[in-house]
Design a protein around this motif. Structure first.
Motif, PDB file in Angstrom:
ATOM      1  N   ILE A  90       0.867  -1.171   0.000  1.00  0.00           N
ATOM      2  CA  ILE A  90       0.000   0.000   0.000  1.00  0.00           C
ATOM      3  C   ILE A  90       0.904   1.221   0.000  1.00  0.00           C
ATOM      4  O   ILE A  90       1.687   1.413   0.925  1.00  0.00           O
ATOM      5  N   LYS A  92       1.322   5.246   0.253  1.00  0.00           N
ATOM      6  CA  LYS A  92       0.597   6.406   0.774  1.00  0.00           C
ATOM      7  C   LYS A  92       1.517   7.624   0.744  1.00  0.00           C
ATOM      8  O   LYS A  92       2.733   7.498   0.646  1.00  0.00           O
ATOM      9  N   THR A 101      -5.771   5.562  -0.218  1.00  0.00           N
ATOM     10  CA  THR A 101      -5.393   4.191  -0.599  1.00  0.00           C
ATOM     11  C   THR A 101      -6.644   3.323  -0.605  1.00  0.00           C
ATOM     12  O   THR A 101      -7.719   3.758  -0.184  1.00  0.00           O
TER      13      THR A 101
END
Length: 191
Positions: A90, A92, A101
């Motif tokens: 992920i 960010k 996200t």
């Protein structure tokens, strides 16, 4: 602590364990919990052995001068916890792994209700992500010795030690947004 077993499937969320954080001077000059990455690695291996879901969070600063900008080597995830095939990354650019996200959507689509959070830094991205996780209703655990932070300057220029910043951040999270536990407690009582 009264905790028996984590409700499965429990997702491991490794936050910002990136090479840029090795430059302690850049972040304030003092860091606590120098074994945090080693503890994170042990927990990651435990998750992999038990085939539990793993999410690596990588901070990709929009500031081109940041050590965590995607164009800088500091953006890379540290070798001890390097993602392997099948593990989600992920990316960010703010403090929370939930903002900008699809982390929540991925967790919800996998019917994940429990999160184990660790990483860098305790008082910024770990805290912000944990607060949001708690507010979203996830059963959330933070691993105190698999997180770390740096010292901070106060408004009047006073130095707040890395350990003080770490401990106060964890105290603010515990029993409000999450349950704070140690690596050993996790290994002995939860998995």
């Amino acid at each position: 602590m009264g905790i028996s077993k984590i409700n499965e499937p429990a997702a491991l969320i490794l936050i910002d364990i990136q090479k840029g954080f090795d430059n302690i001077e850049y972040w304030g000059g003092e860091r606590n919990n120098l074994n945090a990455e080693e503890n994170a690695s042990q927990i990651l291996n435990l998750w992999r052995e038990n085939k539990l879901p793993v999410f690596h969070v990588q901070h990709c600063s929009s500031n081109p001068n940041s050590l965590l900008n995607e164009n800088n080597v500091g953006n890379e995830i540290k070798e001890l916890v390097k993602p392997i095939d099948g593990e989600v990354i992920i990316r960010k650019n703010v403090n929370s792994a939930f903002i900008g996200t699809n982390l929540k959507e991925q967790l919800d689509s996998a019917n994940i209700k429990t999160l184990v959070i660790l990483g860098l830094t305790t008082d910024h991205c770990v805290s912000t992500t944990t607060r949001m996780a708690g507010n979203f209703g996830y059963e959330t655990f933070v691993i105190s010795d698999a997180t770390a932070t740096f010292n901070k300057k106060g408004l009047d220029g006073q130095n707040f030690s890395a350990e003080l910043m770490h401990e106060t951040a964890l105290a603010s999270l515990n029993e409000e947004f999450a349950t704070v536990i140690t690596t050993d407690f996790l290994k002995q009582n939860i998995i």
